[in-house]
Design a protein around this motif. Structure first.
Motif, short mmCIF file in Angstrom:
data_model
loop_
_atom_site.label_atom_id
_atom_site.label_comp_id
_atom_site.label_asym_id
_atom_site.label_seq_id
_atom_site.Cartn_x
_atom_site.Cartn_y
_atom_site.Cartn_z
N VAL A 29 -1.93 49.03 64.08
CA VAL A 29 -0.68 48.40 64.52
C VAL A 29 -0.78 46.88 64.37
CG1 VAL A 29 0.75 47.95 66.58
CG2 VAL A 29 0.03 50.29 66.06
N TYR A 30 -1.96 46.33 64.70
CA TYR A 30 -2.19 44.89 64.55
C TYR A 30 -1.99 44.47 63.10
CZ TYR A 30 -4.80 40.52 64.13
OH TYR A 30 -5.17 39.24 63.83
N LEU A 31 -2.59 45.24 62.18
CA LEU A 31 -2.49 44.89 60.76
C LEU A 31 -1.05 45.04 60.26
CD1 LEU A 31 -5.78 46.47 59.36
CD2 LEU A 31 -5.24 44.03 59.64
N ILE A 32 -0.37 46.11 60.69
CA ILE A 32 1.02 46.32 60.28
C ILE A 32 1.89 45.15 60.73
CG2 ILE A 32 3.09 47.70 60.85
CD1 ILE A 32 1.28 50.21 60.62
N LYS A 33 1.67 44.70 61.97
CA LYS A 33 2.48 43.57 62.50
C LYS A 33 2.12 42.27 61.78
CE LYS A 33 3.44 44.98 67.25
NZ LYS A 33 3.00 44.80 68.65
N LYS A 34 0.81 42.03 61.63
CA LYS A 34 0.36 40.78 61.05
C LYS A 34 0.84 40.64 59.61
CE LYS A 34 -3.54 37.80 60.52
NZ LYS A 34 -4.94 37.70 60.16
N ARG A 35 0.74 41.73 58.85
CA ARG A 35 1.13 41.66 57.44
C ARG A 35 2.60 41.98 57.23
NH1 ARG A 35 -3.96 44.45 54.29
NH2 ARG A 35 -5.53 43.10 55.20
N ALA A 85 -13.09 62.92 65.02
CA ALA A 85 -11.77 63.34 65.50
C ALA A 85 -10.94 62.16 66.01
CB ALA A 85 -11.93 64.38 66.61
N GLY A 86 -11.56 61.27 66.78
CA GLY A 86 -10.81 60.15 67.38
C GLY A 86 -10.09 59.30 66.34
N PRO A 87 -10.83 58.79 65.32
CA PRO A 87 -10.15 57.98 64.31
C PRO A 87 -9.03 58.73 63.57
CG PRO A 87 -12.51 57.61 64.21
CD PRO A 87 -12.30 58.73 65.19
N ILE A 88 -9.21 60.04 63.32
CA ILE A 88 -8.14 60.79 62.63
C ILE A 88 -6.89 60.84 63.51
CG2 ILE A 88 -7.44 63.01 61.64
CD1 ILE A 88 -10.35 63.55 60.95
N ILE A 89 -7.10 61.11 64.81
CA ILE A 89 -5.95 61.14 65.73
C ILE A 89 -5.29 59.75 65.77
CG2 ILE A 89 -5.25 61.42 68.16
CD1 ILE A 89 -7.48 63.59 68.38
N ALA A 109 -8.58 52.70 69.42
CA ALA A 109 -9.11 51.59 68.64
C ALA A 109 -8.54 51.59 67.22
CB ALA A 109 -10.64 51.66 68.61
N VAL A 110 -8.54 52.76 66.58
CA VAL A 110 -8.03 52.85 65.20
C VAL A 110 -6.52 52.59 65.18
CG1 VAL A 110 -7.61 54.45 63.29
CG2 VAL A 110 -9.88 54.32 64.34
N MET A 138 -14.55 63.35 75.46
CA MET A 138 -13.11 63.05 75.55
C MET A 138 -12.84 61.55 75.52
SD MET A 138 -11.23 65.84 75.70
CE MET A 138 -9.72 64.96 76.06
N TYR A 139 -13.71 60.79 76.20
CA TYR A 139 -13.54 59.33 76.21
C TYR A 139 -13.75 58.77 74.81
CZ TYR A 139 -13.63 60.04 81.17
OH TYR A 139 -13.33 60.48 82.42
N GLY A 140 -14.69 59.37 74.09
CA GLY A 140 -14.94 58.96 72.71
C GLY A 140 -13.74 59.23 71.83
N VAL A 141 -13.17 60.44 71.96
CA VAL A 141 -12.02 60.81 71.12
C VAL A 141 -10.84 59.88 71.41
CG1 VAL A 141 -10.28 62.59 70.65
CG2 VAL A 141 -12.69 63.25 70.88
N ILE A 142 -10.49 59.75 72.70
CA ILE A 142 -9.32 58.94 73.05
C ILE A 142 -9.59 57.46 72.74
CG2 ILE A 142 -7.76 58.21 74.92
CD1 ILE A 142 -8.23 60.98 76.21
N GLY A 143 -10.80 56.99 73.08
CA GLY A 143 -11.14 55.59 72.83
C GLY A 143 -11.10 55.25 71.35
#
Lengths: 161, 184
Positions: A77-83, B14-18, A71-72, A62-67
């Motif tokens: 969001v960083y790229l959208i704001k920067k560009r 799954a994480g990156p897709i979400i 991150a992605v 779960m930590y992997g999925v949420i983390g």
């Protein structure tokens, strides 16, 4: 009279929605929602067992999925704001910041939400995905969540925010 | 191929897709990812009799459509991409839950509790009805749920979202270590 500091009736998201273009095809949102429902199911994050495993710190899943999701999303969001990327209809992308107020709503509301999250083993997204997975009793959890939302709406002027 | 994607998806897939849901919604319609707003829209559409619910819920149609898609996606995963194996939770979690009296690990959820017959028991009522109520009340009070705070909010480096997520965890730990042992 005691001054109660709570945000205006329309909060950030509702305000943003009001500004958004009114005529906007819905099919694309259906498709993104379908992908979301599939990935929630296939990653098993809609499982009460996985939520228990997370709150007992017994697996990384779960930590992997949420983390990885954070991150992605953060990089995007960083790229959208920067560009200063525009949305496909040409509008500047606006992301409403969260209003801090006095902060009560975040830690009190967050804790109340967390209690419910561990009991039902599902937050709002997974409640919808579980319905699709044939766990129809979650319709009762959804009704409970609607009752909770309505109760908050009714008590809102009295709650510290 | 179908067989391959029918297996459980690891976190790094799954994480990156979400996470991509956040920029996709911003790009296709300037929308902010947050599922619990739908609970408010549903209340506003049916029982809009208090101030907080007096707004044009139709502005949230896109999000309600997204939620409908989530149900459909769940159904597609359940039917076309079905994986018959039980959820592969860790042995430690299994032992802990077995010690609490949970014996059926075959489904997505413990069917002893999350079923129509389970709904007739005290643990069932508390976990399904009261749990659902707290999810609805808490997410609106906090101004977001896992998607709105833990994913969109943290991704936008919002301090309020960090506090909300710490609250989510505090509540989850209280329920796990203090409430479930009494209830089950």
């Amino acid at each position: 009279m005691q001054t109660i500091d709570y945000p205006p009736t329309t909060d950030a998201t509702a305000a943003q929605e009001a500004q958004a273009p009114p005529k906007d095809g819905l099919l694309k949102y259906l498709i993104v929602g379908i992908f979301f429902g599939i990935v929630l199911t296939k990653s098993e994050v809609i499982s009460w067992f996985r939520i228990q495993e997370m709150f007992r710190f017994q697996a990384f899943h779960m930590y992997g999925v949420i983390g990885a999701a954070v991150a992605v999303a953060a990089l995007s969001v960083y790229l959208i704001k920067k560009r200063q990327t525009k949305s496909f209809n040409g509008d500047a992308i606006k992301i409403q910041p969260k209003d801090w107020g006095k902060g009560y709503r975040y830690w009190i509301g967050g804790t109340i939400f967390g209690l419910g999250w561990a009991l039902t083993g599902a937050c709002p997204g997974p409640i919808f995905a579980l319905l699709g997975n044939g766990v129809l009793v979650m319709a009762v959890a959804l009704l409970g969540a609607l009752a909770g939302t309505w109760t908050y709406a009714a008590l809102r002027p009295k709650l510290p925010h | 191929m179908l067989e391959f994607i029918s297996q459980p998806w690891p976190w790094y897939v799954a994480g990156p897709i979400i996470g991509l849901v956040v920029p996709v919604l911003l790009l296709i319609g300037n929308r902010q990812f947050g599922v619990s707003d739908n609970l408010r829209h549903m209340c506003a559409a049916t029982l809009g009799n208090v101030e907080f619910l007096k707004y044009d819920w139709k502005a949230g149609k896109w999000n309600l459509t997204f939620a409908l898609g989530t149900v459909v996606g769940g159904f597609i995963a359940y039917t076309l991409l079905h994986n018959p194996d039980p959820i592969a939770i860790s042995q430690a979690t299994k032992s802990d839950l077995a010690a609490l009296g949970i014996s059926d690990f075959s489904g997505l959820v413990p069917v002893e509790i999350f079923s129509w017959s389970g709904l007739g028991t005290l643990p069932g009522i508390i976990m399904i009805v009261v749990g659902g109520f707290l999810v609805g009340f808490g997410s609106r009070y906090a101004g977001g749920c896992t998607s709105g705070h833990a994913i969109s909010g943290l991704a936008n480096l919002q301090f309020p979202s960090l506090i909300a997520v710490l609250g989510f965890f505090a509540g989850g730990l209280i329920a796990t270590y203090f409430i479930l042992p009494i209830l089950l």
